[in-house]
Design an enzyme around this catalytic site. Structure first.
Site, PDB file in Angstrom:
ATOM      1  N   ASP A   1     -10.412  27.887   9.083  1.00 48.29           N
ATOM      2  CA  ASP A   1      -9.696  29.041   9.626  1.00 48.29           C
ATOM      3  C   ASP A   1      -8.242  28.600   9.802  1.00 48.29           C
ATOM      4  O   ASP A   1      -7.980  27.607  10.493  1.00 48.29           O
ATOM      5  CB  ASP A   1     -10.274  29.451  10.993  1.00 48.29           C
TER       6      ASP A   1
ATOM      7  N   ASP B   1     -22.173  39.036   9.404  1.00 48.89           N
ATOM      8  CA  ASP B   1     -22.020  38.379  10.702  1.00 48.89           C
ATOM      9  C   ASP B   1     -23.256  38.707  11.531  1.00 48.89           C
ATOM     10  O   ASP B   1     -23.580  39.880  11.735  1.00 48.89           O
ATOM     11  CB  ASP B   1     -20.777  38.903  11.425  1.00 48.89           C
TER      12      ASP B   1
END
Lengths: 286, 257
Positions: free
Chosen positions: B130, B11
């Site tokens: 997601d 990330d």
């Protein structure tokens, strides 16, 4: 790097088909590059840029092993090169259209015909063959055979088992020599691909080398990375130099004389792939 | 069976790896290039970079990172976060990424999947979904779970593939960051209906969780962050464990070049 210039518009579009650049990796390997610089002057490598796919990784990979390569969409530059690499991902129809538009189809064919070390990667391998089912596309005809979809419905073979022993000597396959129908084996009939495979085939697969060749040294049993939805079906069994398994065997590496083609991505296959590219960069075609 | 892939995810925020932990042998754990090379040397099968930079001001920073990482790391690289148009996709690919992952922008405008697949091929278009459990189904959410879309995750995965997505990266928002294991029921439900590879994401806390993604979840690849970033396990350990469980993985080779 122009993509990091502060003043440039965010994600400014570029003209992929005409953008041409020489690009050297900036990290490490300068020593290797210097060591090889004498050789390089007679060893120019051109990576054919027809605007499709991650071409930079091919250039990066060559740079990392001390052989800077030039990315070019200029047919004259391809003709002037000592070694030619046709990379690419994407669709065959669009790729051939772009190659023709830029005059690169003839330039690549010439490299193969003139005995220059010529390498096809992924879609580049497929374009080396006569014809691709993808978009019903006539291809470069550098290697005999066709390309068809990795399709569960079609891939179910009748016999299974390994690739057959070569039925035709390579000496009979030189450029321009007609192939008698009796010498033509449709390699696909011996494959036995199961019907529940996911397409595209994405991932690392193990190579089985079935043709002793200096470029394939040490690759038997090693893994390289594949991303493809189509496979090559050589018309002649002995141009299939290595196979891989994806719920059944397919031709992973094909070659003949000064031409070699890899269905996977050596430029994304870590040390195994980089070793192969180094051997290609140093390949002395007999 | 084709080898299952292990994909560490970095990330990135403003060009730095979030939650960088200092490993032995790493000078700067926050440097994405060093971290990428570190994981590749351990036998990572691919690398995913997820840009979580809030504003779009630093997009060129990301492109610069992609260029540098692609010059040093020779395994496939997927980049996601803030990719909103075909031009964005082109810039990311031209910088050296092999695949682009589309999430919110694809929910907002599904046709983006088709446009990207047509322009660059399905093989480089990863649809990131997601999903959050909602009664007996899973709902697609965006913005890290803050925005509900009303879309059914299974139907969205099928639509994404029909539009041209070449892989599905499926994150359970319920499990993400919990280290409680992947939502294998969600994975299995999606794996059963899509013909393209499925990447499991969200919740990996130990090596058994990775194995479960492949066995119970029927995934083709497992993406993980925490267990590798915190030094809990190396990728080599993960592969050794999976092989012991009879799950095919690519052995680690760091021999001659």
């Amino acid at each position: 790097m122009k993509t990091t210039n502060q003043g440039e518009p965010l994600f400014a579009p570029t003209d992929d088909a005409t953008e041409s650049e020489q690009w050297h990796a900036t990290t490490g390997n300068e020593a290797a590059a210097t060591q090889n610089s004498k050789l390089k002057t007679q060893n120019s490598i051109v990576v054919v840029d027809y605007g499709l796919g991650n071409l930079r990784s091919v250039v990066n990979a060559f740079a990392s092993i001390g052989y800077p390569a030039t990315l070019s969409s200029d047919a004259a530059a391809v003709r002037a090169a000592d070694r030619v690499v046709l990379p690419g991902v994407g669709a065959a129809g669009e790729a051939m259209r772009r190659l023709r538009e830029l005059g690169l189809d003839d330039a690549v064919r010439e490299a193969a015909t003139m005995g220059k070390p010529t390498l096809g990667l992924c879609l580049g391998m497929q374009l080396f063959f006569d014809y691709s089912e993808e978009n019903d596309t006539p291809c470069l005809g550098i290697l005999p055979g066709k390309v068809r979809r990795l399709n569960p419905g079609i891939n179910v073979g009748q016999q299974g088992g390994p690739l057959p022993a070569p039925t035709v000597g390579t000496e009979a396959l030189q450029q321009g020599e007609p192939r008698a129908p009796t010498e033509i084996a449709t390699v696909s009939t011996i494959y036995n691909l199961q019907s529940t495979i996911k397409i595209p085939h994405i991932g690392w697969s193990q190579l089985t080398v079935c043709h002793a060749h200096p470029l394939l040294t040490g690759m038997d049993g090693e893994y390289i990375y594949f991303v493809h939805s189509y496979i090559c079906e050589p018309m002649i069994a002995d141009i299939a130099w290595a196979t891989a398994d994806y719920s059944g065997e397919f031709v992973a590496i094909a070659g003949r004389g000064n031409v070699i083609a890899v269905q996977g991505h050596p430029e994304r296959s870590d040390v195994v792939g980089l070793g192969f590219l180094k051997r290609f960069a140093e390949w002395q075609v007999l | 069976m084709s080898p299952k892939r292990i994909i560490p995810c970095l990330d990135l925020k403003d060009g730095r790896v979030v939650k960088g932990t200092n490993f032995v042998g790493l000078r700067d754990a926050g440097d994405p290039i060093e971290r990428g090379a570190f994981y590749a040397a351990q036998g990572a099968d691919e690398l995913t970079l997820l840009d979580i930079t809030a504003s779009s001001d630093n997009r060129n920073t990301l492109l610069g990172i992609i260029e540098r990482i692609a010059a040093r790391v020779f395994i496939p690289i997927t980049v996601g976060g803030g990719v909103r148009s075909v031009d964005d996709v082109r810039r990311v690919l031209r910088s050296g990424a092999d695949k682009v992952s589309l999430n919110t922008a694809a929910v907002d405008r599904p046709q983006l999947i088709a446009e990207a697949a047509t322009a660059f091929g399905s093989q480089c278009v990863v649809l990131a979904i997601d999903a959050r459990r909602s009664g007996e189904r899973w709902e697609v959410v965006t913005h890290g779970g803050r925005t509900a879309t009303g879309l059914d995750a299974i139907a969205w995965a099928q639509q994404g593939v029909a539009l041209g997505a070449g892989e599905i990266l499926l994150t359970s928002i319920d499990r993400d960051g919990t280290l409680q294991g992947y939502d294998t029921a969600l994975l299995a439900a999606i794996a059963a209906v899509i013909p393209v590879p499925l990447i499991a994401s969200g919740g990996a806390g130990n090596l058994a969780h990775l194995a479960a993604a492949f066995t119970a979840g029927h995934a083709d690849a497992a993406l993980a962050a925490g267990i590798f970033h915190k030094g809990q396990h190396t990728i080599a350990e993960a592969k050794a464990y999976l092989a012991q469980q009879g799950i095919p993985v690519r052995p680690i080779v760091r021999s001659a070049t």
